[in-house]
Design a protein around this motif. Sequence first.
Motif, PDB file in Angstrom:
ATOM      1  N   LEU A 187       6.415   7.005 -13.282  1.00  0.00           N
ATOM      2  CA  LEU A 187       5.101   6.015 -13.996  1.00  0.00           C
ATOM      3  C   LEU A 187       4.111   5.466 -12.976  1.00  0.00           C
ATOM      4  O   LEU A 187       4.775   5.540 -11.308  1.00  0.00           O
ATOM      5  N   GLU A 226      -2.826   4.807  -7.686  1.00  0.00           N
ATOM      6  CA  GLU A 226      -2.999   3.839  -7.642  1.00  0.00           C
ATOM      7  C   GLU A 226      -4.025   3.126  -7.545  1.00  0.00           C
ATOM      8  O   GLU A 226      -4.762   2.079  -7.896  1.00  0.00           O
ATOM      9  N   ALA A 268      -3.889   9.048   1.931  1.00  0.00           N
ATOM     10  CA  ALA A 268      -2.812   8.391   1.132  1.00  0.00           C
ATOM     11  C   ALA A 268      -2.024  10.073   1.143  1.00  0.00           C
ATOM     12  O   ALA A 268      -1.748   9.990   0.024  1.00  0.00           O
ATOM     13  N   THR A 269      -2.356  10.873   2.010  1.00  0.00           N
ATOM     14  CA  THR A 269      -1.762  11.835   1.800  1.00  0.00           C
ATOM     15  C   THR A 269       0.115  12.186   2.065  1.00  0.00           C
ATOM     16  O   THR A 269       0.215  14.040   2.168  1.00  0.00           O
ATOM     17  N   GLY A 270       1.214  11.547   1.881  1.00  0.00           N
ATOM     18  CA  GLY A 270       2.206  11.594   1.436  1.00  0.00           C
ATOM     19  C   GLY A 270       2.894  10.985   2.595  1.00  0.00           C
ATOM     20  O   GLY A 270       1.859  10.041   3.747  1.00  0.00           O
ATOM     21  N   GLU A 303      -8.878  15.230  -3.443  1.00  0.00           N
ATOM     22  CA  GLU A 303      -7.500  15.648  -3.383  1.00  0.00           C
ATOM     23  C   GLU A 303      -7.796  17.882  -3.298  1.00  0.00           C
ATOM     24  O   GLU A 303      -8.678  17.729  -3.598  1.00  0.00           O
ATOM     25  N   ALA A 304      -6.264  17.834  -2.049  1.00  0.00           N
ATOM     26  CA  ALA A 304      -6.978  19.503  -1.823  1.00  0.00           C
ATOM     27  C   ALA A 304      -6.310  20.068  -2.571  1.00  0.00           C
ATOM     28  O   ALA A 304      -6.667  21.718  -3.102  1.00  0.00           O
ATOM     29  N   GLY A 363      -2.748   7.581  -4.140  1.00  0.00           N
ATOM     30  CA  GLY A 363      -4.167   7.705  -4.298  1.00  0.00           C
ATOM     31  C   GLY A 363      -4.253   7.515  -5.384  1.00  0.00           C
ATOM     32  O   GLY A 363      -5.051   6.266  -5.567  1.00  0.00           O
ATOM     33  N   PRO A 404       0.999  15.964  -8.991  1.00  0.00           N
ATOM     34  CA  PRO A 404       1.322  17.179  -9.797  1.00  0.00           C
ATOM     35  C   PRO A 404       2.410  17.088 -10.114  1.00  0.00           C
ATOM     36  O   PRO A 404       2.707  17.954 -10.684  1.00  0.00           O
ATOM     37  N   VAL A 409      -7.997   9.079  -0.268  1.00  0.00           N
ATOM     38  CA  VAL A 409      -7.729  10.628   0.204  1.00  0.00           C
ATOM     39  C   VAL A 409      -6.419  10.367  -0.011  1.00  0.00           C
ATOM     40  O   VAL A 409      -5.596  10.223   0.625  1.00  0.00           O
ATOM     41  N   THR A 430      10.852   9.177  -3.437  1.00  0.00           N
ATOM     42  CA  THR A 430      10.636   8.046  -4.167  1.00  0.00           C
ATOM     43  C   THR A 430      11.679   6.879  -4.284  1.00  0.00           C
ATOM     44  O   THR A 430      12.362   7.335  -3.907  1.00  0.00           O
ATOM     45  N   MET A 441     -10.524  19.105   0.522  1.00  0.00           N
ATOM     46  CA  MET A 441      -9.634  19.232   2.011  1.00  0.00           C
ATOM     47  C   MET A 441     -10.005  18.842   2.857  1.00  0.00           C
ATOM     48  O   MET A 441     -11.050  19.613   3.712  1.00  0.00           O
TER      49      MET A 441
HETATM   50  P1  NAD Z   1       2.042  12.439  -2.648  1.00  0.00           P
HETATM   51  O1  NAD Z   1       2.954  13.446  -1.342  1.00  0.00           O
HETATM   52  O2  NAD Z   1       2.669  12.757  -3.358  1.00  0.00           O
HETATM   53  O3  NAD Z   1       0.340  12.952  -2.368  1.00  0.00           O
HETATM   54  C1  NAD Z   1      -0.452  12.852  -1.280  1.00  0.00           C
HETATM   55  C2  NAD Z   1      -1.625  14.234  -1.856  1.00  0.00           C
HETATM   56  O4  NAD Z   1      -2.675  14.065  -0.967  1.00  0.00           O
HETATM   57  C3  NAD Z   1      -1.137  15.875  -2.509  1.00  0.00           C
HETATM   58  O5  NAD Z   1      -1.349  15.658  -3.527  1.00  0.00           O
HETATM   59  C4  NAD Z   1      -1.696  16.519  -1.106  1.00  0.00           C
HETATM   60  O6  NAD Z   1      -2.100  17.910  -1.291  1.00  0.00           O
HETATM   61  C5  NAD Z   1      -2.502  15.359  -0.207  1.00  0.00           C
HETATM   62  N1  NAD Z   1      -3.864  16.244   0.624  1.00  0.00           N
HETATM   63  C6  NAD Z   1      -2.742  16.351   1.504  1.00  0.00           C
HETATM   64  N2  NAD Z   1      -4.044  16.688   2.779  1.00  0.00           N
HETATM   65  C7  NAD Z   1      -4.872  16.855   2.377  1.00  0.00           C
HETATM   66  C8  NAD Z   1      -6.395  16.852   2.884  1.00  0.00           C
HETATM   67  N3  NAD Z   1      -6.353  16.855   3.346  1.00  0.00           N
HETATM   68  N4  NAD Z   1      -7.093  16.803   1.825  1.00  0.00           N
HETATM   69  C9  NAD Z   1      -7.219  16.221   0.800  1.00  0.00           C
HETATM   70  N5  NAD Z   1      -6.155  16.333   0.155  1.00  0.00           N
HETATM   71  C10 NAD Z   1      -4.875  15.813   0.685  1.00  0.00           C
HETATM   72  O7  NAD Z   1       2.254  11.407  -1.814  1.00  0.00           O
HETATM   73  P2  NAD Z   1       1.901   9.462  -1.869  1.00  0.00           P
HETATM   74  O8  NAD Z   1       1.147  10.084  -3.255  1.00  0.00           O
HETATM   75  O9  NAD Z   1       1.636   9.264  -1.077  1.00  0.00           O
HETATM   76  O10 NAD Z   1       3.524   9.255  -2.349  1.00  0.00           O
HETATM   77  C11 NAD Z   1       4.384   9.782  -1.618  1.00  0.00           C
HETATM   78  C12 NAD Z   1       6.092   9.642  -2.317  1.00  0.00           C
HETATM   79  O11 NAD Z   1       5.780   7.971  -3.016  1.00  0.00           O
HETATM   80  C13 NAD Z   1       5.792  10.753  -3.738  1.00  0.00           C
HETATM   81  O12 NAD Z   1       7.092  11.250  -3.465  1.00  0.00           O
HETATM   82  C14 NAD Z   1       5.337   9.506  -4.872  1.00  0.00           C
HETATM   83  O13 NAD Z   1       5.890  10.479  -5.813  1.00  0.00           O
HETATM   84  C15 NAD Z   1       5.400   8.547  -4.518  1.00  0.00           C
HETATM   85  N6  NAD Z   1       5.194   7.354  -4.896  1.00  0.00           N
HETATM   86  C16 NAD Z   1       5.695   7.008  -5.952  1.00  0.00           C
HETATM   87  C17 NAD Z   1       4.921   5.901  -7.135  1.00  0.00           C
HETATM   88  C18 NAD Z   1       4.914   5.525  -8.746  1.00  0.00           C
HETATM   89  O14 NAD Z   1       5.917   6.503  -9.129  1.00  0.00           O
HETATM   90  N7  NAD Z   1       3.947   5.006  -9.398  1.00  0.00           N
HETATM   91  C19 NAD Z   1       2.897   5.361  -6.000  1.00  0.00           C
HETATM   92  C20 NAD Z   1       3.216   5.528  -4.800  1.00  0.00           C
HETATM   93  C21 NAD Z   1       4.387   6.724  -4.424  1.00  0.00           C
END
Ligand code: NAD
Length: 413
Positions: free
Chosen positions: A349, A124, A220-222, A154-155, A122, A161, A116, A274, A187
Amino acid sequence: MEPLRNILRHKTAAVKFYEADATKIDHEKKVVYISDDSDIKGDISQTEVPYDMLVVAVGAMSATFGIPGVREHSCFLKEVGDAQAIRKKIMDCVETATFKDQSQEEVERLLHMVVVGGGPTGVEFAGELQDFFEEDLKKWIPEIADKFHVTLVEALPNVLPMFSKALIDYTEKVFKDEKITVRTKTMVKNVTDKTIEAEITHPDGTKSLEVMPYGLLVWATGNAIRPVVKDLMSRIPAQKNSRRGLAVNEYLVVDGTENIWALGDCSATKYAPTAQVASQEGAFLARLFNSMAKTQSLEDDIHRLSELKSTASGPEEHEKLDAQLQAREKQLNRLKQMGPFEYTHQGSLAYIGSDRAVADISWLNGNFATGGGLTYLFWRSAYLSMCFSTRNRVLVVMDWLKAKIFGRDVSRE
Ligand code: NAD
């Protein structure tokens, strides 16, 4: 991971390291309360550390948005322990699915791996999980070949994005080829031990609820704010309106305090949370503290030279001291002109599975979007170059080779 002890042993300055949980920061008393959370406890497992200056860099934790069942039933992707828990759960699901006389319906549920969150984490992970299935699991247990299934939920209307439209489309196409199902505009609202309930927004705008059975759920929703940071914020009036973490000024000083700095995911700046931002903030603070230390020693020097000058025995000595004083003052002015933190974005990346990656790279003031096999090699070399030490670099390369030649390590505790 890089052991801190290994970094510290190369430092000439005296650094004391405590492996502990910082449970509370009292900014008025200038004290951090720490607790030893390891399994082995000594006579003392809670104490306090007084400070003059404090840097908070505790990162963030996985956000659940209070959705029922998420904390209890999903795996997160933050710490090494999370990765180990995921590995164990994947193998448990696979072995339980192949248990004698298991019903078809149960086999399908156990082999349904749901991720999620369609951010980079998510995406990767979904790519890596499908790779693991294609490169290893499928060979070992061919009877699960047509049942193992990864779904990315993804919601929002699309995944990744922060990437350009072309790369989003490319990622969705690669996922389709890899047989990963991408469910956008979906969602998650509730989680039980075996099912996910999600609200789906249809193209005509109507909504419906769907129940998805799953074996493994990776959430993995942030990011969410850690309790120690939330508690500090609640006691500083200037932090009242900050939602993402500790609000800081352009020198990374925590608003409402004088001697606390914050960087990385626990702070709220105009930049994305990041690693790239955090690493540049870290380097900035190192420069800032070095210049503060130099300022202090220059000020002491200037004070000493001024006193000497006032008691100089002759014009020659007076002139010599004056020249030294002027040189120190010039250096001091230069140091005091250190500008605020400015982030330079190198690009984004992400690995998307089957030896392919996507990259949005800032280059010569332009943007350059690329996806595919060559980008994957670039992704690998970027990861290697970001490793902290040669030791780590060599270990990572060896891990990659080991997995390529002998398959991934699937041992469970
Ligand atoms: P994120 O916040 O980037 O993405 C989380 C996604 O989960 C969002 O698109 C959101 O719409 C979705 N979401 C939230 N609640 C939901 C729900 N209930 N149901 C379905 N979807 C839902 O989180 P992340 O991927 O963990 O990244 C966190 C930070 O770390 C970001 O700034 C990211 O750029 C960074 N990151 C970068 C890399 C890379 O550069 N390769 C890798 C991992 C993380």
